[in-house]
Design a protein around this motif. Structure first.
Motif, PDB file in Angstrom:
ATOM      1  N   LEU A 149       0.820  -1.209   0.000  1.00 54.09           N
ATOM      2  CA  LEU A 149       0.000   0.000   0.000  1.00 54.09           C
ATOM      3  C   LEU A 149       0.857   1.264   0.000  1.00 54.09           C
ATOM      4  O   LEU A 149       0.510   2.267  -0.642  1.00 54.09           O
ATOM      5  CB  LEU A 149      -0.943  -0.007   1.206  1.00 54.09           C
ATOM      6  CG  LEU A 149      -2.081  -1.030   1.152  1.00 54.09           C
ATOM      7  CD1 LEU A 149      -2.797  -1.106   2.496  1.00 54.09           C
ATOM      8  CD2 LEU A 149      -3.075  -0.700   0.046  1.00 54.09           C
ATOM      9  N   GLU A 150       1.988   1.236   0.708  1.00 54.19           N
ATOM     10  CA  GLU A 150       2.894   2.396   0.709  1.00 54.19           C
ATOM     11  C   GLU A 150       3.439   2.678  -0.684  1.00 54.19           C
ATOM     12  O   GLU A 150       3.510   3.834  -1.121  1.00 54.19           O
ATOM     13  CB  GLU A 150       4.052   2.141   1.678  1.00 54.19           C
ATOM     14  CG  GLU A 150       3.667   2.239   3.146  1.00 54.19           C
ATOM     15  CD  GLU A 150       4.781   1.770   4.057  1.00 54.19           C
ATOM     16  OE1 GLU A 150       5.887   1.451   3.543  1.00 54.19           O
ATOM     17  OE2 GLU A 150       4.563   1.725   5.287  1.00 54.19           O
ATOM     18  N   VAL A 151       3.831   1.621  -1.387  1.00 56.41           N
ATOM     19  CA  VAL A 151       4.361   1.793  -2.740  1.00 56.41           C
ATOM     20  C   VAL A 151       3.271   2.314  -3.675  1.00 56.41           C
ATOM     21  O   VAL A 151       3.516   3.190  -4.510  1.00 56.41           O
ATOM     22  CB  VAL A 151       4.967   0.473  -3.259  1.00 56.41           C
ATOM     23  CG1 VAL A 151       5.388   0.610  -4.721  1.00 56.41           C
ATOM     24  CG2 VAL A 151       6.170   0.071  -2.407  1.00 56.41           C
ATOM     25  N   ILE A 152       2.059   1.777  -3.526  1.00 56.01           N
ATOM     26  CA  ILE A 152       0.943   2.263  -4.342  1.00 56.01           C
ATOM     27  C   ILE A 152       0.671   3.737  -4.052  1.00 56.01           C
ATOM     28  O   ILE A 152       0.411   4.535  -4.962  1.00 56.01           O
ATOM     29  CB  ILE A 152      -0.312   1.409  -4.090  1.00 56.01           C
ATOM     30  CG1 ILE A 152      -0.106  -0.009  -4.633  1.00 56.01           C
ATOM     31  CG2 ILE A 152      -1.548   2.045  -4.731  1.00 56.01           C
ATOM     32  CD1 ILE A 152      -1.191  -0.991  -4.228  1.00 56.01           C
ATOM     33  N   SER A 155      -7.779   3.066   5.649  1.00 57.36           N
ATOM     34  CA  SER A 155      -7.048   4.091   6.391  1.00 57.36           C
ATOM     35  C   SER A 155      -6.012   4.786   5.514  1.00 57.36           C
ATOM     36  O   SER A 155      -5.704   5.963   5.716  1.00 57.36           O
ATOM     37  CB  SER A 155      -6.375   3.475   7.621  1.00 57.36           C
ATOM     38  OG  SER A 155      -5.389   2.529   7.244  1.00 57.36           O
ATOM     39  N   ARG A 156      -5.484   4.069   4.534  1.00 59.62           N
ATOM     40  CA  ARG A 156      -4.468   4.663   3.654  1.00 59.62           C
ATOM     41  C   ARG A 156      -5.096   5.561   2.595  1.00 59.62           C
ATOM     42  O   ARG A 156      -4.590   6.656   2.314  1.00 59.62           O
ATOM     43  CB  ARG A 156      -3.669   3.538   2.988  1.00 59.62           C
ATOM     44  CG  ARG A 156      -2.747   3.966   1.864  1.00 59.62           C
ATOM     45  CD  ARG A 156      -1.616   4.865   2.308  1.00 59.62           C
ATOM     46  NE  ARG A 156      -0.648   4.175   3.154  1.00 59.62           N
ATOM     47  CZ  ARG A 156       0.513   4.708   3.506  1.00 59.62           C
ATOM     48  NH1 ARG A 156       0.855   5.922   3.090  1.00 59.62           N
ATOM     49  NH2 ARG A 156       1.344   4.047   4.296  1.00 59.62           N
ATOM     50  N   PHE A 157      -6.208   5.100   1.991  1.00 62.86           N
ATOM     51  CA  PHE A 157      -6.748   5.804   0.820  1.00 62.86           C
ATOM     52  C   PHE A 157      -8.183   6.299   0.977  1.00 62.86           C
ATOM     53  O   PHE A 157      -8.678   7.010   0.110  1.00 62.86           O
ATOM     54  CB  PHE A 157      -6.686   4.884  -0.407  1.00 62.86           C
ATOM     55  CG  PHE A 157      -5.298   4.533  -0.834  1.00 62.86           C
ATOM     56  CD1 PHE A 157      -4.469   5.481  -1.405  1.00 62.86           C
ATOM     57  CD2 PHE A 157      -4.811   3.252  -0.653  1.00 62.86           C
ATOM     58  CE1 PHE A 157      -3.181   5.161  -1.798  1.00 62.86           C
ATOM     59  CE2 PHE A 157      -3.527   2.912  -1.046  1.00 62.86           C
ATOM     60  CZ  PHE A 157      -2.700   3.868  -1.616  1.00 62.86           C
ATOM     61  N   GLY A 158      -8.859   5.903   2.042  1.00 68.97           N
ATOM     62  CA  GLY A 158     -10.249   6.292   2.219  1.00 68.97           C
ATOM     63  C   GLY A 158     -11.209   5.227   1.723  1.00 68.97           C
ATOM     64  O   GLY A 158     -10.843   4.390   0.896  1.00 68.97           O
ATOM     65  N   PRO A 159     -12.448   5.243   2.201  1.00 64.12           N
ATOM     66  CA  PRO A 159     -13.411   4.181   1.873  1.00 64.12           C
ATOM     67  C   PRO A 159     -13.771   4.105   0.397  1.00 64.12           C
ATOM     68  O   PRO A 159     -14.087   3.014  -0.103  1.00 64.12           O
ATOM     69  CB  PRO A 159     -14.635   4.527   2.727  1.00 64.12           C
ATOM     70  CG  PRO A 159     -14.481   5.981   3.053  1.00 64.12           C
ATOM     71  CD  PRO A 159     -13.015   6.226   3.139  1.00 64.12           C
ATOM     72  N   HIS A 160     -13.756   5.229  -0.315  1.00 58.90           N
ATOM     73  CA  HIS A 160     -14.167   5.210  -1.718  1.00 58.90           C
ATOM     74  C   HIS A 160     -13.144   4.503  -2.614  1.00 58.90           C
ATOM     75  O   HIS A 160     -13.491   4.055  -3.715  1.00 58.90           O
ATOM     76  CB  HIS A 160     -14.411   6.644  -2.224  1.00 58.90           C
ATOM     77  CG  HIS A 160     -15.506   7.348  -1.498  1.00 58.90           C
ATOM     78  ND1 HIS A 160     -16.818   6.912  -1.509  1.00 58.90           N
ATOM     79  CD2 HIS A 160     -15.489   8.448  -0.710  1.00 58.90           C
ATOM     80  CE1 HIS A 160     -17.568   7.726  -0.776  1.00 58.90           C
ATOM     81  NE2 HIS A 160     -16.785   8.661  -0.278  1.00 58.90           N
ATOM     82  N   TRP A 161     -11.916   4.398  -2.156  1.00 57.32           N
ATOM     83  CA  TRP A 161     -10.876   3.713  -2.928  1.00 57.32           C
ATOM     84  C   TRP A 161     -11.061   2.195  -2.894  1.00 57.32           C
ATOM     85  O   TRP A 161     -10.615   1.489  -3.792  1.00 57.32           O
ATOM     86  CB  TRP A 161      -9.510   4.087  -2.351  1.00 57.32           C
ATOM     87  CG  TRP A 161      -8.320   3.630  -3.143  1.00 57.32           C
ATOM     88  CD1 TRP A 161      -7.742   4.272  -4.215  1.00 57.32           C
ATOM     89  CD2 TRP A 161      -7.521   2.458  -2.912  1.00 57.32           C
ATOM     90  NE1 TRP A 161      -6.648   3.561  -4.667  1.00 57.32           N
ATOM     91  CE2 TRP A 161      -6.489   2.453  -3.888  1.00 57.32           C
ATOM     92  CE3 TRP A 161      -7.581   1.414  -1.990  1.00 57.32           C
ATOM     93  CZ2 TRP A 161      -5.527   1.437  -3.947  1.00 57.32           C
ATOM     94  CZ3 TRP A 161      -6.638   0.410  -2.046  1.00 57.32           C
ATOM     95  CH2 TRP A 161      -5.615   0.422  -3.020  1.00 57.32           C
TER      96      TRP A 161
END
Length: 256
Positions: A189-192, A222-228
């Motif tokens: 997820l960090e790389v994305i 938590s990284r990108f939000g629920p819509h992602w």
């Protein structure tokens, strides 16, 4: 599992739509392919994809269409199960899957080469399969992170995979002895995130329950939000997880 609370039911239904079901135990076993396609059409909706060998793609697509699962994607799994360094064979199998109508290619990354210090083979294989896919299919790359114990090695491989054109990185193969880890998922997820969220995470191996899958879904949220969090960015592998979700939603009896 216990019946889910009303708050968790929505999450469980979402997870059903993020599932990839896999049938790779026996090449050419038509009944197994038909059965996995039947399981893809659940009482609460369709799973995201069915993953089969390239020579089974046509049967899977035909079966899903008959079951009114037309929107379930069919993924052709290549370079499985040995994760060889043979780029030419991986590309040939990719093209076979595409000819038979695959919507996705799931490529086993040659992690053994990476362990010897060779990053180029993996980059070249992903790039070659990306070229073969063009705009016709999503490319998912299975990294099998359980073999790469060094977090920095996992990160470097993820950076190479994304740079070479992959759409998804999968934490493990379906045959992995070592199960999924939140550490590997966080690294992916960090790389994305570093490229603006233009990629996807698939978590495979060791997940059998709603509670185990929730960890990874919440990491992505938590990284990108629920819509992602949708089938274009998040997938879960595991037939056992499917059954646990359906039991929690009260539409499948234990052992059913």
């Amino acid at each position: 599992m216990k019946h889910l609370t009303s708050q968790d039911e929505q999450m469980a239904r979402q997870m059903i739509g993020l599932l990839d079901l896999t049938s790779l135990n026996a090449k050419g076993n038509e009944q197994r392919i038909i059965e996995i396609c039947q399981r893809a059409v659940t009482p609460v909706g369709l799973v995201a994809a069915v993953c089969v060998y390239p020579n089974a793609v046509q049967l899977a697509r035909r079966t899903l269409n008959k079951l009114h699962g037309e929107t379930v994607r069919v993924a052709a799994v290549v370079n499985h199960p040995y994760c060889k360094a043979d780029i030419e064979t991986a590309v040939t199998d990719t093209r076979i899957g595409l000819v038979w109508g695959a919507d996705e290619i799931e490529l086993m990354y040659p992690h053994r080469q990476l362990l010897t210090g060779d990053r180029q083979n993996g980059k070249d294989m992903v790039s070659a399969c990306r070229s073969a896919c063009g705009d016709r299919a999503v490319l998912k790359v299975v990294l099998d992170t359980g073999h790469l114990k060094d977090p920095q090695l996992i990160r470097k491989a993820c950076e190479d995979i994304i740079a070479a054109g992959a759409d998804f990185i999968d934490t493990h193969s379906d045959k992995a002895i070592i199960g999924a880890s939140s550490q590997a998922a966080r690294i992916i997820l960090e790389v994305i995130a570093e490229i603006g969220g233009q990629g996807g995470l698939k978590v495979t191996a060791g997940m059998r329950t709603f509670e185990e899958a929730r960890v990874y879904l919440e990491l992505a949220r938590s990284r990108f939000g629920p819509h992602w969090v949708n089938a274009n960015h998040v997938r879960f592998g595991g037939a056992s997880l499917r059954d646990d979700l359906l039991m929690g939603l009260g539409v499948l009896a234990p052992g059913g």
